[in-house]
Design an enzyme around this catalytic site. Structure first.
Site, PDB file in Angstrom:
ATOM      1  N   HIS A 102       0.926 -28.888  45.380  1.00  0.00           N
ATOM      2  CA  HIS A 102       1.059 -27.588  44.715  1.00  0.00           C
ATOM      3  C   HIS A 102       0.083 -27.508  43.557  1.00  0.00           C
ATOM      4  O   HIS A 102      -0.203 -28.516  42.900  1.00  0.00           O
ATOM      5  CB  HIS A 102       2.486 -27.350  44.223  1.00  0.00           C
ATOM      6  CG  HIS A 102       3.024 -28.450  43.359  1.00  0.00           C
ATOM      7  ND1 HIS A 102       3.537 -29.619  43.881  1.00  0.00           N
ATOM      8  CD2 HIS A 102       3.129 -28.558  42.008  1.00  0.00           C
ATOM      9  CE1 HIS A 102       3.944 -30.400  42.883  1.00  0.00           C
ATOM     10  NE2 HIS A 102       3.695 -29.782  41.739  1.00  0.00           N
ATOM     11  N   HIS A 112      -0.433 -25.617  39.957  1.00  0.00           N
ATOM     12  CA  HIS A 112       0.156 -24.805  38.888  1.00  0.00           C
ATOM     13  C   HIS A 112      -0.900 -23.826  38.379  1.00  0.00           C
ATOM     14  O   HIS A 112      -2.033 -24.223  38.081  1.00  0.00           O
ATOM     15  CB  HIS A 112       0.556 -25.675  37.693  1.00  0.00           C
ATOM     16  CG  HIS A 112       1.663 -26.647  37.949  1.00  0.00           C
ATOM     17  ND1 HIS A 112       2.963 -26.404  37.573  1.00  0.00           N
ATOM     18  CD2 HIS A 112       1.665 -27.871  38.529  1.00  0.00           C
ATOM     19  CE1 HIS A 112       3.723 -27.451  37.897  1.00  0.00           C
ATOM     20  NE2 HIS A 112       2.951 -28.356  38.480  1.00  0.00           N
TER      21      HIS A 112
HETATM   22  P1  AMP Z   1       5.111 -31.222  39.337  1.00  0.00           P
HETATM   23  O1  AMP Z   1       5.761 -31.898  38.155  1.00  0.00           O
HETATM   24  O2  AMP Z   1       3.656 -31.002  39.184  1.00  0.00           O
HETATM   25  O3  AMP Z   1       5.490 -31.903  40.639  1.00  0.00           O
HETATM   26  O4  AMP Z   1       5.743 -29.763  39.360  1.00  0.00           O
HETATM   27  C1  AMP Z   1       6.841 -29.400  40.128  1.00  0.00           C
HETATM   28  C2  AMP Z   1       7.267 -28.039  39.648  1.00  0.00           C
HETATM   29  O5  AMP Z   1       8.136 -27.478  40.627  1.00  0.00           O
HETATM   30  C3  AMP Z   1       8.039 -28.043  38.321  1.00  0.00           C
HETATM   31  O6  AMP Z   1       7.307 -27.295  37.362  1.00  0.00           O
HETATM   32  C4  AMP Z   1       9.367 -27.399  38.682  1.00  0.00           C
HETATM   33  O7  AMP Z   1       9.819 -26.523  37.686  1.00  0.00           O
HETATM   34  C5  AMP Z   1       9.051 -26.653  39.952  1.00  0.00           C
HETATM   35  N1  AMP Z   1      10.167 -26.448  40.856  1.00  0.00           N
HETATM   36  C6  AMP Z   1      11.019 -27.384  41.326  1.00  0.00           C
HETATM   37  N2  AMP Z   1      11.920 -26.816  42.161  1.00  0.00           N
HETATM   38  C7  AMP Z   1      11.612 -25.489  42.224  1.00  0.00           C
HETATM   39  C8  AMP Z   1      12.174 -24.373  42.912  1.00  0.00           C
HETATM   40  N3  AMP Z   1      13.230 -24.496  43.723  1.00  0.00           N
HETATM   41  N4  AMP Z   1      11.595 -23.165  42.725  1.00  0.00           N
HETATM   42  C9  AMP Z   1      10.540 -23.031  41.922  1.00  0.00           C
HETATM   43  N5  AMP Z   1       9.974 -24.046  41.249  1.00  0.00           N
HETATM   44  C10 AMP Z   1      10.505 -25.254  41.381  1.00  0.00           C
END
Ligand code: AMP
Ligand code: ZN
Length: 140
Positions: A101, A103
């Site tokens: 993903h 950001h």
């Molecule tokens: P990372 O730390 O780069 O893996 O980021 C993962 C991101 O996914 C975090 O910023 C979380 O807030 C986000 N996240 C986790 N579960 C969900 C969800 N169900 N819907 C939207 N965002 C999510």
């Protein structure tokens, strides 16, 4: 490989709800549930790949094109002053969801709470940079 327990695979397949911004056959973008700043968005390939390093080029390209478009909208219409585009690879770098993903983080004011600092490590000032460059160059 798609994993049944992957939360982003579930979002991509509409098994769990999210605030979707964009969707096509390969890519989906949705608001991060934990907003670092207003409009903080995640862009992912629908197909499961562990992170950026494991994702095929054509999907990286598609994800980044969508990230660029969302960044443009956040600047123009949300009046963001800047955008950080960030992708974490592996736990050591802060990756918590093991599905690639990107950001897209709009920045409004310098004190908006998000920090990403590149501070020179003085202890590394004597590194042999040409040798390190060659070490990587030899593997490319
Ligand atoms: P990372 O730390 O780069 O893996 O980021 C993962 C991101 O996914 C975090 O910023 C979380 O807030 C986000 N996240 C986790 N579960 C969900 C969800 N169900 N819907 C939207 N965002 C999510
Ligand atoms: Zn997944």
């Amino acid at each position: 490989m798609a994993t049944n327990n992957c939360i982003f695979c579930k979002i991509a397949n509409h098994i769990i709800p999210s605030n979707i911004i964009y969707e096509d056959d390969d890519v989906i973008a949705f608001l991060d549930a934990s907003q670092v700043t207003v409009g903080h968005t995640l862009v992912i390939p629908k197909k499961h790949y562990e992170n950026f390093l494991a994702t095929p080029h054509y999907l990286i390209s598609k994800v980044m094109i969508v990230a660029q478009r969302i960044g443009q909208i956040l600047i123009k219409d949300f009046k963001a002053k800047g955008i950080n585009i960030l992708t974490n690879c592996y736990e050591a770098a802060g990756q918590s969801v093991m599905h690639f993903h990107v950001h897209v983080i709009p920045r409004y004011i310098s004190s908006d709470g998000f920090r990403l600092e590149f501070m020179e490590n003085q202890e590394l000032s004597n590194l042999n940079l040409p040798a390190i460059a060659n070490q990587i160059k030899d593997k490319i």
